[in-house]
Design an enzyme around this catalytic site. Sequence first.
Site, PDB file in Angstrom:
ATOM      1  N   SER A  80       0.909  -1.111   0.112  1.00  0.00           N
ATOM      2  CA  SER A  80       0.220  -0.046   0.233  1.00  0.00           C
ATOM      3  C   SER A  80       0.942   1.248  -0.010  1.00  0.00           C
ATOM      4  O   SER A  80       1.560   1.365   0.938  1.00  0.00           O
ATOM      5  CB  SER A  80      -0.909  -0.182   1.150  1.00  0.00           C
ATOM      6  OG  SER A  80      -1.639   1.194   1.268  1.00  0.00           O
ATOM      7  N   SER A  81       0.872   2.092  -1.219  1.00  0.00           N
ATOM      8  CA  SER A  81       1.744   3.322  -1.321  1.00  0.00           C
ATOM      9  C   SER A  81       1.644   4.123  -0.109  1.00  0.00           C
ATOM     10  O   SER A  81       0.615   4.191   0.501  1.00  0.00           O
ATOM     11  CB  SER A  81       1.661   3.676  -2.550  1.00  0.00           C
ATOM     12  OG  SER A  81       1.834   2.817  -3.540  1.00  0.00           O
TER      13      SER A  81
END
Length: 369
Positions: A80-81
Amino acid sequence: MTTTQKDLAKALQARGVLPDRWAHTVRRVDRAMFIPDRTRDLDRFTDPVQWAATVYADVPIVTQWDDGADDGPGYPTSSSSKPSVMLETLELASIQDDDTVFEIGTATGYNAAWLCEQLSDEQVTTIEYDEALFRQARQNLRLAGYKPTFLHGDGLAGHPHRAPYQKILATCTLRRIPPALLAQTADGGRIVAPYGESFHSYSYLVLDVDGGEGTGRFTGNPDFMWARQQRGRMAQVSDVYQGQDGTPGITRINPLSLVDDADAEFYISLKVPGVWAKVGRDDDAPGEATLWLLSDDRHSWAAVEHIEGATEFEADQYGSRRLWDEVAAAWRDWDDRGRPVRDRFRLTVTPYEHRVWLDDPANVVSRSR
């Protein structure tokens, strides 16, 4: 310590990285619904405070290693950036209210949820290559109440049944823009992707498309995982160097000058594909270092020894490619051109080739098919 989605939004806003038009979406979509209860670094059940503090912080969270294998070497392969990086990508894409969007790399589904909240489910198509990630993201999105067109398959082939798209976004690094994506982008549309080669993969490509061709610029400093269909640079020195004797030589180019300058790295990446660099340092000898050059195919290597204050450096090379010769020639070419910065380069993409040029389309620096 940020512990709620509103806290995360407030922190992003305080830093000036939350555009007003995305503020409602960021507040509405709870990141916690898209992060596993357990990762290698987090456990919601044994340490819920740390889990929440990380989820609601502006940090990336790795959610898969080694493509899901249990016995791999420990390469991160999905995440998850950072929310601020997600916002940077969306702003580069200049998402408009009536846009249709094709997203390559659903991962956890968090970015797809943002798009659905900002636009509508009908306007969003997202695709995930990894089957396990696809299943998990599908569940995440359903539980969060979003129903984009969600596909499992090769995102680099696009999805022509819903084309053309005003915007195509990649959440993984690409080496090339496939003709299929170019063909499925509407006239006046835009492709935004982390982009580069093994030597330097830390650029966004912002590609504006018209008439089946694209012209793009390079910007930013993203650090995304590779698209698996175009992946390289998944090795350590020990995977390539097995104690072979290389061909010795001497160079006057300081090897660390190649990796201490991002503009030099960018230029070398244009001229020398499929090669990456790693600097090895010895804590007991702080003035010494080794620049390793390694080929993605794991067949060739070079090692250049750096000693503080030296004017000549030992360079050994092994394999079918003479990696130091290639990289040194690219560095000299960059130096002869006046050391141009990355912002001066542009990329033209057609169905048949990629051309990177400097200042003027006639001044082609690299060409590939």
